[in-house]
Motif scaffolding. Structure first.
Motif, short mmCIF file in Angstrom:
data_model
loop_
_atom_site.label_atom_id
_atom_site.label_comp_id
_atom_site.label_asym_id
_atom_site.label_seq_id
_atom_site.Cartn_x
_atom_site.Cartn_y
_atom_site.Cartn_z
N PRO A 264 2.28 78.58 16.68
CA PRO A 264 2.33 77.41 15.80
C PRO A 264 2.46 77.85 14.34
CG PRO A 264 0.53 77.22 17.38
CD PRO A 264 1.05 78.61 17.49
N ARG B 181 11.13 81.94 12.82
CA ARG B 181 11.51 81.51 14.17
C ARG B 181 12.66 82.37 14.70
NH1 ARG B 181 7.14 79.19 16.00
NH2 ARG B 181 6.67 77.11 15.22
N SER C 223 5.36 73.47 13.13
CA SER C 223 4.57 72.82 14.18
C SER C 223 3.58 71.83 13.59
CB SER C 223 3.77 73.85 14.97
OG SER C 223 4.52 74.99 15.27
N ARG D 181 9.99 69.44 9.62
CA ARG D 181 10.41 69.37 11.02
C ARG D 181 11.75 70.07 11.22
NH1 ARG D 181 10.87 69.83 15.67
NH2 ARG D 181 10.34 68.35 17.34
N MET E 282 4.78 66.58 14.97
CA MET E 282 4.01 67.61 14.28
C MET E 282 2.55 67.19 14.15
SD MET E 282 6.59 68.82 11.19
CE MET E 282 6.63 67.18 10.43
N PRO F 281 7.09 71.36 19.46
CA PRO F 281 6.42 72.48 18.78
C PRO F 281 5.05 72.76 19.39
CG PRO F 281 7.36 70.94 17.18
CD PRO F 281 7.47 70.29 18.52
N ALA F 282 4.67 74.02 19.40
CA ALA F 282 3.37 74.42 19.95
C ALA F 282 2.24 73.76 19.16
CB ALA F 282 3.23 75.93 19.91
N SER F 283 1.18 73.40 19.85
CA SER F 283 0.03 72.74 19.22
C SER F 283 -0.86 73.74 18.50
CB SER F 283 -0.78 71.99 20.27
OG SER F 283 -2.02 71.56 19.72
#
Length: 277
Positions: A125, A118, A147, A142, A173, A49-51
């Protein structure tokens, strides 16, 4: 029912109901079964996942746009709001990250809202915003595509909070740890990914953005800081940024608009004008 009229602490009411929900979910799908589903999902992912922390630290605006259809104190804000439409509109308007309410009983949310966002193409995020009191909820977060997760100091013992932070990290995460008053500042040494200051008292739901200014100097100087709730104008965001905040969580201001995405775009445009010398 408007909980604000009740002679009770709203947070205690919400957490008690949340415990009942978690018990019911675990009977419906045992933790081991949900863990297997999460592991299967993680194995299929091409990238983690993107930070959210990185996105906020690198952003010039730091707006965390929230998909929030309802609140305990104000009732329905946008009952017809669609998770497959508004979050994507936020992304297109320039949001740095998103927050999606997943509590159903009090906020009209669902885990599926993150999945829908999504599926609509959202790559930003996404913060799973709920009242997390159990490791089981981290698995839920999750599995639906979050994220990061929100942990609230006011409804967790410090040792429990430490355990949840550790498990969230194991699941890939990040954690936004929310504090409200000075009595909760010792939770900051748990070193979450992001330090949140909620301007809304979760016992009374009264909002005061000055709470962030009061608490700013008490947080780690090099930490990623997020001011939450009660933010409604670009000048406030600029002053909060000068006080050391990197992220600004806003929901009702956008959700009350006829077109939340357009309102966010307008707000970011004003913010950039304010930032010009």
């Amino acid at each position: 029912m408007d909980l604000q009229t009740e002679n009770t602490d709203i947070l205690q009411t919400i957490v008690a109901h949340k415990q009942q929900e978690v018990d019911e979910w675990m009977r419906f799908m045992p933790p081991r079964q949900l863990m297997a589903k999460v592991e299967e999902r993680m194995a299929k992912e091409e990238q983690p996942p993107a930070s959210m922390r990185k996105a906020l630290l690198q952003s010039g605006t730091g707006i965390i746009a929230e998909f929030k259809r309802k609140s305990p104190s104000k009732g329905w804000i946008k009952r017809e709001g669609r998770a497959g439409v508004i979050p994507m509109a936020y992304q297109q308007a320039g949001a740095t990250a998103l927050s999606i309410l997943t509590d159903n009983h009090f906020f009209g949310g669902y885990d599926e809202f993150i999945s829908e966002a999504r599926a609509s193409g959202v790559t930003l995020p996404i913060l799973y915003k709920n009242f997390i009191i159990s490791e089981y909820q981290l698995l839920q977060a999750r599995f639906c595509g979050a994220s990061a997760v929100l942990l609230i100091a006011a409804d967790l013992l410090k040792d429990d909070c430490r355990t949840l932070i550790h498990m969230a990290h194991q699941l890939g995460m990040e954690v936004l740890l929310e504090m409200h008053g000075e009595e909760e500042l010792d939770y900051a040494d748990l070193e979450p990914d992001m330090y949140g200051i909620n301007n809304r008292n979760l016992g009374t739901f009264i909002t005061d953005v000055n709470n962030s200014f009061r608490m700013a100097e008490r947080l780690p100087k090099d930490g990623c800081k997020v001011s939450e709730s009660g933010i409604g104008d670009p000048d406030t965001v600029m002053r909060l940024r000068q006080a050391g905040f990197n992220g600004f969580l806003m929901g009702e201001h956008f959700m009350k608009a006829d077109n939340p995405g357009d309102e966010l775009a307008r707000f970011i445009g004003q913010l950039k004008q304010h930032a010009q010398p």
